[in-house]
Design an enzyme around this catalytic site. Structure first.
Site, PDB file in Angstrom:
ATOM      1  N   ARG A  38       8.300 105.249 -36.977  1.00 53.80           N
ATOM      2  CA  ARG A  38       8.913 105.836 -35.776  1.00 53.80           C
ATOM      3  C   ARG A  38       9.580 107.170 -36.088  1.00 53.80           C
ATOM      4  O   ARG A  38       9.556 108.080 -35.256  1.00 53.80           O
ATOM      5  CB  ARG A  38       9.919 104.856 -35.169  1.00 53.80           C
ATOM      6  CG  ARG A  38       9.202 103.722 -34.472  1.00 53.80           C
ATOM      7  CD  ARG A  38      10.119 102.735 -33.826  1.00 53.80           C
ATOM      8  NE  ARG A  38       9.378 101.971 -32.831  1.00 53.80           N
ATOM      9  CZ  ARG A  38       9.786 100.806 -32.329  1.00 53.80           C
ATOM     10  NH1 ARG A  38      10.929 100.277 -32.719  1.00 53.80           N
ATOM     11  NH2 ARG A  38       9.051 100.182 -31.431  1.00 53.80           N
ATOM     12  N   LYS A 199      -1.577  83.405 -25.163  1.00 50.34           N
ATOM     13  CA  LYS A 199      -1.504  82.750 -23.859  1.00 50.34           C
ATOM     14  C   LYS A 199      -1.816  83.694 -22.712  1.00 50.34           C
ATOM     15  O   LYS A 199      -1.471  84.869 -22.776  1.00 50.34           O
ATOM     16  CB  LYS A 199      -0.084  82.213 -23.655  1.00 50.34           C
ATOM     17  CG  LYS A 199       0.287  81.140 -24.648  1.00 50.34           C
ATOM     18  CD  LYS A 199       1.680  80.663 -24.393  1.00 50.34           C
ATOM     19  CE  LYS A 199       1.951  79.401 -25.217  1.00 50.34           C
ATOM     20  NZ  LYS A 199       3.295  78.879 -24.975  1.00 50.34           N
ATOM     21  N   GLY A 379       6.290  96.760 -25.693  1.00 50.17           N
ATOM     22  CA  GLY A 379       6.537  96.491 -24.273  1.00 50.17           C
ATOM     23  C   GLY A 379       6.030  97.592 -23.358  1.00 50.17           C
ATOM     24  O   GLY A 379       5.413  97.330 -22.330  1.00 50.17           O
TER      25      GLY A 379
HETATM   26  P1  AMP Z   1       0.108  87.727 -28.274  1.00 50.88           P
HETATM   27  O1  AMP Z   1       1.515  87.984 -28.746  1.00 50.88           O
HETATM   28  O2  AMP Z   1       0.027  87.051 -26.947  1.00 50.88           O
HETATM   29  O3  AMP Z   1      -0.765  88.958 -28.379  1.00 50.88           O
HETATM   30  O4  AMP Z   1      -0.480  86.641 -29.261  1.00 50.88           O
HETATM   31  C1  AMP Z   1      -0.748  86.900 -30.601  1.00 50.88           C
HETATM   32  C2  AMP Z   1      -0.810  85.598 -31.313  1.00 50.88           C
HETATM   33  O5  AMP Z   1      -1.859  84.818 -30.794  1.00 50.88           O
HETATM   34  C3  AMP Z   1      -1.079  85.749 -32.768  1.00 50.88           C
HETATM   35  O6  AMP Z   1       0.025  85.256 -33.480  1.00 50.88           O
HETATM   36  C4  AMP Z   1      -2.309  84.886 -33.010  1.00 50.88           C
HETATM   37  O7  AMP Z   1      -2.207  84.114 -34.184  1.00 50.88           O
HETATM   38  C5  AMP Z   1      -2.325  83.980 -31.817  1.00 50.88           C
HETATM   39  N1  AMP Z   1      -3.676  83.486 -31.544  1.00 50.88           N
HETATM   40  C6  AMP Z   1      -4.765  84.220 -31.301  1.00 50.88           C
HETATM   41  N2  AMP Z   1      -5.831  83.427 -31.139  1.00 50.88           N
HETATM   42  C7  AMP Z   1      -5.424  82.146 -31.275  1.00 50.88           C
HETATM   43  C8  AMP Z   1      -6.060  80.877 -31.205  1.00 50.88           C
HETATM   44  N3  AMP Z   1      -7.365  80.791 -30.954  1.00 50.88           N
HETATM   45  N4  AMP Z   1      -5.308  79.768 -31.393  1.00 50.88           N
HETATM   46  C9  AMP Z   1      -3.989  79.881 -31.642  1.00 50.88           C
HETATM   47  N5  AMP Z   1      -3.332  81.046 -31.723  1.00 50.88           N
HETATM   48  C10 AMP Z   1      -4.032  82.175 -31.541  1.00 50.88           C
END
Ligand code: AMP
Length: 398
Positions: A38, A199, A379
């Site tokens: 940064r 998710k 964010g």
């Molecule tokens: P996000 O913060 O929503 O971008 O999620 C990222 C996280 O999703 C990472 O820590 C990944 O390990 C997890 N992730 C991605 N694919 C999978 C999966 N198929 N099963 C469980 N966790 C996952």
């Protein structure tokens, strides 16, 4: 795109007191900065204003102090780190408003650099309190914002002040706005979005906006499981938001209306333990075993997505396509990251990626520098991808 924003090209800084908002919320351990990314990003703007004879007064927040000064959240050690990277002295004032700040500024010569203490030591910062905004504005003749990563927040030092002083985008902000504009606002088509992560509940606005804008949407990671489940496919013990099946179907229906192709995995690497190097097998998504977990996309899916990237002129990416932090389940994400990087280097693709996990994954694949642009703003990048107006950016429009 940037023509719609005021930039440093429009500002005359010589002899002026320039309040420069930067993001210095850097990771620290034992008083030492552990990652200076940064700081490096804002050096250009600091140097340019300084060389042109402006007095550079840095405004920044640090951590989440509880409404008053505290040693642990002081920017003092950061001043030393900025000075080291800038190779120029950086003075420090122990308050960002009032007598202390005014005195430090009065002592500056043209071209000098001064860092003011954490803006969040005053409650008025996060409240965007007009009285606090006035106190800040009094210290400068003009305002430059180089902190895209803080621009999704309408705080005094990111938004309020831009309405009180002539306001301009710094060079890092300008680069970010140019890159993002090329990716979603006036992209070369076909435009393909890749969205992964855990998710869909945290990315509903994102998916809704992308379906309306992109030609193809690649969905991977844990969130793909929710879509597969919504189509009646077995997901075993995979991460899956079964209560969002209806939502997932609504997103697919909207995609059909907007003629956005949706690419879901057709196969997955399935393991029986959520652990690094857990034994795994590639299964078709119609044959996921009962106790199995889909932890990465399979090779067929990788090849299909590569083909879609080959058709694309622009790719925007947020979220890993598998549990890439676990050894053995990074291959899908890494293969595609390398493919996007190669197409970009060959001049066939404009590629923009962002978000904390995504940057970590691109670094893991060793290709972060080969994308057209990688945004480190978590964010703010997501809100931009969601199609939301960022208050700190809006305030810089002509
Ligand atoms: P996000 O913060 O929503 O971008 O999620 C990222 C996280 O999703 C990472 O820590 C990944 O390990 C997890 N992730 C991605 N694919 C999978 C999966 N198929 N099963 C469980 N966790 C996952």
């Amino acid at each position: 795109m940037t023509k719609s924003f005021r930039t440093l090209d429009d500002a005359s800084v010589s002899g002026k007191r320039v309040l420069l908002r930067v993001d210095l919320n850097v990771p620290m351990e034992h008083g030492k900065v552990t990652d200076a990314t940064r700081i490096e990003r804002v050096l250009h703007t600091i140097r340019e204003i300084s060389k042109k004879g402006g007095k550079v007064i840095l405004l920044a927040h640090f951590g989440r102090p509880k409404g008053g000064p505290d040693e642990a959240n002081s920017l003092r050690p950061v001043a030393a780190a900025v000075a080291e990277h800038l190779q120029q002295p950086v003075a420090f004032a122990a308050d960002c408003i009032g007598e202390v700040a005014a005195k430090a500024i009065a002592a500056m010569k043209d071209g000098d650099v001064l860092l003011l203490e954490n803006t969040r030591f005053h409650k008025g910062e996060e409240k965007n309190d007009p009285a606090f905004v006035d106190e800040l504005a009094r210290l400068g003749d003009l305002y430059v914002n180089d902190a895209f990563s803080a621009a999704h927040r309408a705080h005094a030092s990111t938004e309020g002040i831009a309405h009180k002083l002539p306001a301009f985008a710094g060079r890092a902000m300008q680069a970010e706005l140019e890159a993002l504009g090329k990716a979603l606002e006036s992209p070369k088509r076909p435009l393909v979005a890749i969205v992964g992560g855990a998710k869909i509940s945290s990315k509903l606005d994102l998916l809704g906006n992308l379906v309306a804008k992109v030609d193809a949407l690649v969905i991977g990671g844990g969130m793909a499981n929710t879509f597969l489940n919504a189509q009646g496919l077995p997901v075993g013990k995979s991460l899956c938001e079964k209560d969002l099946a209806e939502t997932a179907r609504a997103i697919m229906a909207k995609a059909q209306e907007t003629r956005c192709a949706i690419l879901l995995p057709v196969d997955a690497m399935v393991a029986f333990h959520f652990a690094a190097n857990a034994p795994s097998h590639d299964y078709g998504v119609d044959a996921i075993p009962d106790g199995g977990m889909m932890l990465d996309i399979g090779q067929l899916s990788v090849d299909r997505i590569k083909a879609s990237i080959n058709e694309a002129a622009t790719v925007v990416w947020n979220g890993p396509l598998g549990a890439f932090e676990l050894a053995g389940f990074e291959h899908g994400t890494y293969q595609l990251a390398r493919h996007v990087a190669e197409r970009t280097k060959a001049g066939k693709l404009v590629s923009v990626a962002g978000g904390g996990d995504t940057v970590a994954a691109l670094n893991g694949a060793g290709v972060a520098h080969d994308f057209t642009y990688v945004s480190t703003a978590g964010g703010a990048f997501l809100e931009w991808m969601e199609g939301k107006a960022l208050p700190g950016v809006e305030a810089l429009r002509r």
